[in-house]
Design a protein around this motif. Structure first.
Motif, PDB file in Angstrom:
ATOM      1  N   GLU A  66      -2.230   7.310   3.679  1.00  0.00           N
ATOM      2  CA  GLU A  66      -1.751   8.465   4.124  1.00  0.00           C
ATOM      3  C   GLU A  66      -2.511   9.733   4.030  1.00  0.00           C
ATOM      4  O   GLU A  66      -3.523   9.684   3.373  1.00  0.00           O
ATOM      5  CB  GLU A  66      -0.366   8.734   3.469  1.00  0.00           C
ATOM      6  N   GLU A  67      -2.154  10.787   4.882  1.00  0.00           N
ATOM      7  CA  GLU A  67      -3.106  11.905   4.876  1.00  0.00           C
ATOM      8  C   GLU A  67      -3.396  12.493   3.656  1.00  0.00           C
ATOM      9  O   GLU A  67      -4.373  12.764   3.319  1.00  0.00           O
ATOM     10  CB  GLU A  67      -2.205  12.958   5.764  1.00  0.00           C
ATOM     11  N   ARG A  68      -2.564  12.507   2.746  1.00  0.00           N
ATOM     12  CA  ARG A  68      -2.775  13.347   1.329  1.00  0.00           C
ATOM     13  C   ARG A  68      -2.541  12.139   0.161  1.00  0.00           C
ATOM     14  O   ARG A  68      -2.821  12.697  -0.818  1.00  0.00           O
ATOM     15  CB  ARG A  68      -1.512  14.279   1.245  1.00  0.00           C
ATOM     16  N   LYS A 102      -3.877   7.986  -1.236  1.00  0.00           N
ATOM     17  CA  LYS A 102      -4.288   6.622  -0.969  1.00  0.00           C
ATOM     18  C   LYS A 102      -3.907   5.980  -2.219  1.00  0.00           C
ATOM     19  O   LYS A 102      -4.069   6.522  -3.262  1.00  0.00           O
ATOM     20  CB  LYS A 102      -5.696   6.245  -0.768  1.00  0.00           C
TER      21      LYS A 102
END
Length: 236
Positions: A160-162, A164
Motif C-alpha cells: 500500500e502507499e504507506r 509494505k
C-alpha cells in the motif's frame, strides 16, 4: 482465567509514533515482552499511518475474549500454544511459527494453552492482503514462498502507499546490497541465518530474531545458507 484486553481503538493509532525498539541491534520479541504469571500483557511496538504492531504475552490459562474490529489483523505466534476461537465455538490451534488472518468485523478471541507470546499486525480498514493468505486458516509465513536457486524471491503480503509487508527468501550467498529506505523497517527472521550490515557494523540474525532499521539507515542483508525473512516497511 479470562481478562479483557485494553481497547486499542482506532483513535489511539496516532501518526508518527514509529518503532519502539532500538535501531541497529538484533533482538527478540520474547525478551521484549516476557510472560507474567496469571496475566496478559500487551504493548504497542509500532504505530504509524493507521497501522500498528502489538506484542502480547499470555500466561498459561489466560485469555482475551472475542472482539471484532473494523480492520483486518494478522496473529503470528512466537512461543507456546494458543487457541483462536469464535463466538460460534469454532476453534483453531496455533504452534510457534504459525499465523492466522482475522478479517474485519469478525469476532475472535485468544486463549493460551501454555505461556505464550505472539505478535498482532493491525492493518487499515481498507487494506487488502495478498490472496495467498486465507482468512480463518492456520498457516506458516515461511511456507508461503519457495526458495529458488541463485535468486531472491519476494512476496508482497501487503503493498500500500504507506506500508509494505513483504516475505523474502534468499538462496545461499544471495543478498541485498547496501541501501537505505525512506521509512522505518522491521525484519523478522523466519528460517535460517543471515548477516545484517547496519551503518558500518555487521551482525548475525537467526530464526526467531528481529532487527529494526531506522529511516534512511544504511544497511545490507547477506544470507548464510538459505534464509527467509518478513519485512514490515513504513513508507512515510
Amino acid at each position: 482465567m479470562e481478562k479483557e484486553r485494553k481497547e486499542e481503538g482506532r483513535e489511539e493509532k496516532k501518526e508518527g509514533r514509529g518503532v519502539r525498539v532500538k535501531a541497529g541491534e538484533v533482538f527478540d520479541f520474547l525478551s521484549e515482552n516476557p510472560v507474567i504469571p496469571g496475566c496478559t500483557v500487551s504493548g504497542e511496538l509500532f504505530g504509524e499511518n493507521g497501522y500498528s504492531l502489538i506484542s502480547f504475552s499470555l500466561a498459561s490459562g489466560t485469555s482475551i475474549s472475542a472482539e471484532s474490529y473494523d480492520y483486518p489483523k494478522l496473529l503470528y505466534l512466537l512461543k507456546g500454544e494458543i487457541e483462536v476461537f469464535k463466538t460460534d465455538k469454532s476453534r483453531w490451534s496455533l504452534s510457534p511459527g504459525e499465523a492466522f488472518l482475522i478479517r474485519e468485523y469478525a469476532p475472535y478471541g485468544v486463549r493460551a494453552g501454555s505461556d505464550s507470546v505472539y505478535l498482532e499486525f493491525n492493518f487499515r480498514k481498507e487494506s487488502a492482503m495478498n490472496a495467498v493468505v486465507k482468512a480463518g486458516e492456520v498457516f506458516k509465513l515461511k511456507d508461503l514462498l519457495p526458495y529458488q536457486d541463485g535468486k531472491i524471491v519476494n512476496l508482497d503480503l501487503l503493498d500500500e502507499e504507506r506500508m509494505k509487508f513483504v516475505l523474502m527468501s534468499f538462496d545461499e550467498g544471495t543478498g541485498l546490497s547496501e541501501h537505505s529506505a525512506p521509512g522505518e523497517a522491521l525484519v523478522f527472521a523466519l528460517e535460517g541465518r543471515a548477516v545484517i550490515g547496519y551503518e558500518g557494523r555487521e551482525q548475525e540474525i537467526s530464526e526467531g530474531e528481529s532487527f529494526h532499521f531506522a529511516k534512511n539507515g544504511r544497511h545490507f542483508v547477506k544470507a548464510k545458507g538459505r534464509f527467509k525473512m518478513a519485512l514490515l516497511l513504513s513508507l512515510g
